[in-house]
Design a protein around this motif. Structure first.
Motif, PDB file in Angstrom:
ATOM      1  N   GLU A  77       0.832  -1.210   0.000  1.00  0.00           N
ATOM      2  CA  GLU A  77       0.000   0.000   0.000  1.00  0.00           C
ATOM      3  C   GLU A  77       0.868   1.261   0.000  1.00  0.00           C
ATOM      4  OE1 GLU A  77      -3.486   2.106   2.705  1.00  0.00           O
ATOM      5  OE2 GLU A  77      -2.399   0.380   3.487  1.00  0.00           O
ATOM      6  N   LEU A  78       1.986   1.205   0.706  1.00  0.00           N
ATOM      7  CA  LEU A  78       2.874   2.357   0.778  1.00  0.00           C
ATOM      8  C   LEU A  78       3.467   2.687  -0.586  1.00  0.00           C
ATOM      9  CD1 LEU A  78       4.235   4.473   2.518  1.00  0.00           C
ATOM     10  CD2 LEU A  78       5.960   2.785   3.095  1.00  0.00           C
ATOM     11  N   THR A  79       3.920   1.676  -1.294  1.00  0.00           N
ATOM     12  CA  THR A  79       4.477   1.900  -2.628  1.00  0.00           C
ATOM     13  C   THR A  79       3.415   2.422  -3.582  1.00  0.00           C
ATOM     14  OG1 THR A  79       6.063   0.125  -2.248  1.00  0.00           O
ATOM     15  CG2 THR A  79       5.747   0.823  -4.514  1.00  0.00           C
ATOM     16  N   ASN A  80       2.199   1.909  -3.473  1.00  0.00           N
ATOM     17  CA  ASN A  80       1.121   2.415  -4.322  1.00  0.00           C
ATOM     18  C   ASN A  80       0.817   3.878  -4.022  1.00  0.00           C
ATOM     19  OD1 ASN A  80       0.851  -0.012  -5.661  1.00  0.00           O
ATOM     20  ND2 ASN A  80      -0.668  -0.786  -4.220  1.00  0.00           N
ATOM     21  N   PRO A 106      19.660   3.527  -1.229  1.00  0.00           N
ATOM     22  CA  PRO A 106      18.822   3.182  -0.070  1.00  0.00           C
ATOM     23  C   PRO A 106      18.336   4.412   0.694  1.00  0.00           C
ATOM     24  CG  PRO A 106      20.736   1.760  -0.139  1.00  0.00           C
ATOM     25  CD  PRO A 106      20.944   2.819  -1.183  1.00  0.00           C
ATOM     26  N   GLN A 107      19.164   5.459   0.771  1.00  0.00           N
ATOM     27  CA  GLN A 107      18.764   6.693   1.434  1.00  0.00           C
ATOM     28  C   GLN A 107      17.606   7.351   0.689  1.00  0.00           C
ATOM     29  OE1 GLN A 107      21.826   9.665   1.452  1.00  0.00           O
ATOM     30  NE2 GLN A 107      20.455  11.260   2.192  1.00  0.00           N
ATOM     31  N   ILE A 108      17.664   7.374  -0.631  1.00  0.00           N
ATOM     32  CA  ILE A 108      16.588   7.951  -1.443  1.00  0.00           C
ATOM     33  C   ILE A 108      15.300   7.170  -1.224  1.00  0.00           C
ATOM     34  CG2 ILE A 108      15.812   8.356  -3.817  1.00  0.00           C
ATOM     35  CD1 ILE A 108      18.785   8.865  -4.511  1.00  0.00           C
ATOM     36  N   ARG A 109      15.402   5.842  -1.265  1.00  0.00           N
ATOM     37  CA  ARG A 109      14.211   5.015  -1.040  1.00  0.00           C
ATOM     38  C   ARG A 109      13.627   5.238   0.346  1.00  0.00           C
ATOM     39  NH1 ARG A 109      17.262   1.345  -4.200  1.00  0.00           N
ATOM     40  NH2 ARG A 109      18.126   0.318  -2.377  1.00  0.00           N
ATOM     41  N   SER A 110      14.492   5.377   1.343  1.00  0.00           N
ATOM     42  CA  SER A 110      14.036   5.618   2.707  1.00  0.00           C
ATOM     43  C   SER A 110      13.304   6.956   2.818  1.00  0.00           C
ATOM     44  CB  SER A 110      15.233   5.588   3.655  1.00  0.00           C
ATOM     45  OG  SER A 110      14.855   5.944   4.954  1.00  0.00           O
ATOM     46  N   ASN A 111      13.846   7.997   2.208  1.00  0.00           N
ATOM     47  CA  ASN A 111      13.189   9.303   2.241  1.00  0.00           C
ATOM     48  C   ASN A 111      11.829   9.252   1.553  1.00  0.00           C
ATOM     49  OD1 ASN A 111      15.406  10.303   3.531  1.00  0.00           O
ATOM     50  ND2 ASN A 111      16.067  11.649   1.886  1.00  0.00           N
ATOM     51  N   LEU A 112      11.751   8.588   0.416  1.00  0.00           N
ATOM     52  CA  LEU A 112      10.481   8.496  -0.296  1.00  0.00           C
ATOM     53  C   LEU A 112       9.454   7.708   0.508  1.00  0.00           C
ATOM     54  CD1 LEU A 112      11.633   7.982  -3.991  1.00  0.00           C
ATOM     55  CD2 LEU A 112      10.825  10.070  -2.895  1.00  0.00           C
ATOM     56  N   ARG A 113       9.898   6.626   1.152  1.00  0.00           N
ATOM     57  CA  ARG A 113       8.968   5.844   1.972  1.00  0.00           C
ATOM     58  C   ARG A 113       8.471   6.659   3.164  1.00  0.00           C
ATOM     59  NH1 ARG A 113       8.198   0.659   0.632  1.00  0.00           N
ATOM     60  NH2 ARG A 113       7.496  -0.001   2.685  1.00  0.00           N
ATOM     61  N   SER A 114       9.318   7.527   3.716  1.00  0.00           N
ATOM     62  CA  SER A 114       8.878   8.395   4.820  1.00  0.00           C
ATOM     63  C   SER A 114       7.764   9.322   4.355  1.00  0.00           C
ATOM     64  CB  SER A 114      10.051   9.226   5.349  1.00  0.00           C
ATOM     65  OG  SER A 114      11.009   8.395   5.943  1.00  0.00           O
ATOM     66  N   TYR A 115       7.921   9.889   3.167  1.00  0.00           N
ATOM     67  CA  TYR A 115       6.866  10.757   2.642  1.00  0.00           C
ATOM     68  C   TYR A 115       5.616   9.954   2.284  1.00  0.00           C
ATOM     69  CZ  TYR A 115       9.542  14.988   2.818  1.00  0.00           C
ATOM     70  OH  TYR A 115      10.222  16.072   3.280  1.00  0.00           O
ATOM     71  N   GLY A 116       5.786   8.727   1.884  1.00  0.00           N
ATOM     72  CA  GLY A 116       4.635   7.866   1.629  1.00  0.00           C
ATOM     73  C   GLY A 116       3.873   7.576   2.910  1.00  0.00           C
ATOM     74  N   ARG A 117       4.606   7.327   4.014  1.00  0.00           N
ATOM     75  CA  ARG A 117       3.949   7.105   5.303  1.00  0.00           C
ATOM     76  C   ARG A 117       3.220   8.363   5.762  1.00  0.00           C
ATOM     77  NH1 ARG A 117       8.615   4.102   6.161  1.00  0.00           N
ATOM     78  NH2 ARG A 117       9.659   5.758   7.321  1.00  0.00           N
TER      79      ARG A 117
END
Length: 172
Positions: A77-80, A106-117
């Motif tokens: 759901e987060l990736t969507n 990995p840092q970029i992915r982590s930042n994007l996932r934080s904004y997704g959350r």
């Protein structure tokens, strides 16, 4: 099961023959199609399959986000929530231009996932919010703050964050 194509079973594409297979049957197909998976783990195979589809917003930079960032996300759901949010995609483009070295992925992915959350936390409080651009208005400041507090794990008794670095990232 191989080659069975009902809508719920079509999950990934074979990187070699471009046929659709379910996630579970792809590894069996690869043995026949490629003669085994020499030196590749199954997770890497799924990443290669997701690179072919590149289901991302059309403003995503081709080489960076489509090929280096989004294929490594799990399908959840987060990736969507990330894939088609224009604000997050533009921020991801910025991060990919700023951090060009491969060890920063990995840092970029982590930042994007934080904004997704953050987006999911805001959407939980106000279901009318579809994109982060929708909350870039002074009337939604309290909604943004409560979303950051929720994602960062604010303890209301001690007023300390469980993840203070996430609060700092999202507030910035």
């Amino acid at each position: 099961m191989e080659g069975h194509q009902t809508p719920r079973d079509i999950d990934v594409t074979c990187p070699r023959c471009k046929e659709y297979y379910s996630k579970l049957s792809l590894r069996h197909h690869i043995r026949k199609c490629m003669g085994g998976i020499p030196g590749k783990r199954l997770s890497n195979l799924h990443v290669e399959a997701r690179k072919l589809l590149s289901n991302v917003h059309n403003r995503a930079s081709t080489d960076d986000l489509r090929q280096k960032t989004f294929p490594f996300f799990n399908d959840d759901e987060l990736t969507n929530a990330l894939r088609y949010d224009e604000a997050i995609i533009l921020y991801g483009n910025y991060l990919c231009r700023k951090y060009t070295s491969e060890h920063n992925d990995p840092q970029i992915r982590s930042n994007l996932r934080s904004y997704g959350r953050l987006k999911l936390a805001i959407r939980e409080e106000n279901p009318n919010i579809n994109e982060l651009f929708d909350v870039l208005d002074t009337t939604f400041v309290d909604l943004i703050i409560s979303g950051i507090e929720k994602v960062s794990g604010l303890n209301n008794n001690t007023h300390l964050y469980r993840e203070p670095s996430t609060a700092l990232l999202l507030a910035t």
